[in-house]
Write a protein that holds these residues in place. Structure first.
Motif, PDB file in Angstrom:
ATOM      1  N   GLU A 103      -1.264  -2.394   1.683  1.00  0.00           N
ATOM      2  CA  GLU A 103      -2.022  -2.792   0.500  1.00  0.00           C
ATOM      3  C   GLU A 103      -3.092  -1.777   0.144  1.00  0.00           C
ATOM      4  O   GLU A 103      -3.356  -1.508  -1.035  1.00  0.00           O
ATOM      5  N   ASP A 107       0.709   1.342  -0.886  1.00  0.00           N
ATOM      6  CA  ASP A 107       0.993   0.774  -2.202  1.00  0.00           C
ATOM      7  C   ASP A 107       0.130   1.398  -3.302  1.00  0.00           C
ATOM      8  O   ASP A 107       0.132   0.915  -4.437  1.00  0.00           O
ATOM      9  N   ASN A 110       3.266   4.915  -6.380  1.00  0.00           N
ATOM     10  CA  ASN A 110       4.486   5.669  -6.119  1.00  0.00           C
ATOM     11  C   ASN A 110       4.505   6.987  -6.891  1.00  0.00           C
ATOM     12  O   ASN A 110       5.051   7.989  -6.420  1.00  0.00           O
ATOM     13  N   SER A 185       5.441  -2.399   3.151  1.00  0.00           N
ATOM     14  CA  SER A 185       4.920  -2.007   1.849  1.00  0.00           C
ATOM     15  C   SER A 185       5.865  -2.439   0.728  1.00  0.00           C
ATOM     16  O   SER A 185       7.028  -2.023   0.685  1.00  0.00           O
ATOM     17  N   LYS A 186       5.366  -3.241  -0.192  1.00  0.00           N
ATOM     18  CA  LYS A 186       6.181  -3.689  -1.323  1.00  0.00           C
ATOM     19  C   LYS A 186       6.563  -2.532  -2.228  1.00  0.00           C
ATOM     20  O   LYS A 186       7.676  -2.491  -2.763  1.00  0.00           O
ATOM     21  N   GLU A 187       5.653  -1.589  -2.414  1.00  0.00           N
ATOM     22  CA  GLU A 187       5.941  -0.453  -3.289  1.00  0.00           C
ATOM     23  C   GLU A 187       6.965   0.481  -2.658  1.00  0.00           C
ATOM     24  O   GLU A 187       7.831   1.023  -3.349  1.00  0.00           O
ATOM     25  N   GLN A 188       6.893   0.685  -1.359  1.00  0.00           N
ATOM     26  CA  GLN A 188       7.905   1.493  -0.688  1.00  0.00           C
ATOM     27  C   GLN A 188       9.266   0.825  -0.778  1.00  0.00           C
ATOM     28  O   GLN A 188      10.287   1.495  -1.030  1.00  0.00           O
TER      29      GLN A 188
END
Length: 370
Positions: A103, A107, A110, A185-188
């Motif tokens: 977080e 994140d 990107n 990681s949600k973005e990863q």
């Protein structure tokens, strides 16, 4: 601690206040010296973010400070003591806290990481033997990992802390393995899924401690630094339980020259919350009775070149408008990248690749030659 004291310390490593050389510090606020005296490395880093001082060759200045061991003069500041107590008393890398670093850092953006890391999206040390640039060094690193693991088509491979999926894509395309990657990681995860269509890859948003399946090969690159000393044994026990009896595990991690139970207060606050670097002794205790040490490879000196390349990419990407961030954040990333380059140049910190097997390979293990 007065200005004269700090100035004398810097003079001992050939750094001048407001000097003319690239590694000399340019001081814009006289209060800087008091801030350093009270808050140590945290005060130094925050003062840089606030524009209180500058240094053209920040990486070289930090290298000189560390080679001269000046950092040891500030280890009794309040931030350092509070960090040590927190790491000693609490499990700061528990399951409940495992997503904090994602977080706060992974994140972040990107777009920024794509500009900084380049097309391989590798956020770990490149292997620069024979490489002419960052992309070649990162591809060489991925190739080295695959050859160290003796990958074969159809193998089930797990990547613990898979990042943006670059290593998984490389393994699936070059070696035709069945790959699974886990990240917090949600973005990863989003990036990995978007850039892996048509490949035999599976991505999961999951903590390593919840995994249950079996794999022929396991790899973890740049994730062990977030495990913490209270969880080293749990990590190795988990990996051992996930690995087939004839499998191999490759661990790629930054490491310290001596045992430490806390991280740098500035890095902890602004870059990698709850991060902790393992020592040789830490790793040895964690793998004892669980694995056979097949190979231990140190190429930490290459992290200097990797970080310098990231710093150039970050600056260029921001100037070209590939991502946006305010000036204080830009200075934060510059300080992080260049100070870490100085850290590795000083050889205060290492980069290790370990190859482990559950029972020992019959006939022994042979590290592949480049």
């Amino acid at each position: 601690m007065q200005r004269a004291t700090i100035e004398n310390m810097l003079n001992s490593v050939d750094i001048r206040i407001n000097g003319t050389r690239a590694w000399d510090m340019q001081v814009h606020r006289e209060q800087l010296f008091q801030r350093i005296a009270r808050r140590g490395s945290l005060g130094l880093g925050e003062a840089y973010m606030d524009g209180w001082w500058d240094c053209e060759a920040l990486d070289e200045a930090i290298c000189r400070i560390l080679r001269g061991r000046l950092d040891r003069r500030f280890r009794l500041t309040l931030p350092d003591m509070l960090a040590a107590v927190a790491f000693a008393v609490r499990n700061l890398q528990s399951v409940a806290r495992s997503t904090l670093v994602a977080e706060r850092h992974y994140d972040f953006s990107n777009e920024m990481f794509a500009a900084m890391l380049g097309p391989t999206m590798q956020y770990s040390c490149g292997y620069w033997e024979g490489a002419r640039n960052l992309d070649e060094a990162q591809e060489a690193k991925m190739d080295l990992i695959c050859r160290k693991l003796h990958l074969e088509e159809g193998m089930r491979v797990l990547d613990i802390g898979c990042g943006w999926g670059g290593l998984g894509r490389y393994m699936a395309e070059r070696y035709k393995v069945r790959f699974s990657g886990v990240t917090v990681s949600k973005e990863q995860l989003r990036y990995a899924e978007e850039h892996s269509r048509g490949l035999n890859l599976r991505w999961r948003l999951e903590d390593y401690r919840s995994l249950r399946e079996k794999y022929d090969r396991i790899v973890s690159v740049g994730m062990f630094e977030h495990v913490g000393h209270k969880n080293y044994a749990t990590f190795m026990r988990t990996v051992r339980g996930l690995l087939e009896a004839d499998g191999l595990f490759l661990l790629h991690t930054i490491g310290t020259n001596q045992e430490s139970r806390s991280g740098d207060p500035w890095i902890e606050k602004y870059i990698f919350p709850n991060g902790m670097l393992p020592s040789i002794a830490d790793i040895g205790r964690a793998i004892a009775r669980r694995f056979v040490m097949e190979d231990w490879h140190n190429f930490g000196a290459y992290y200097d070149r990797t970080l310098m390349a990231w710093a150039r990419n970050f600056r260029r990407g921001r100037e070209e408008g590939r991502f946006r961030c305010e000036e204080r954040i830009a200075r934060m990333f510059r300080y992080y990248l260049l100070s870490c380059a100085g850290l590795f140049r000083a050889r205060s910190t290492q980069l290790w690749q370990l190859v482990l097997s559950p029972k020992g390979l019959m006939g022994g293990y042979c590290r592949p030659v480049r």
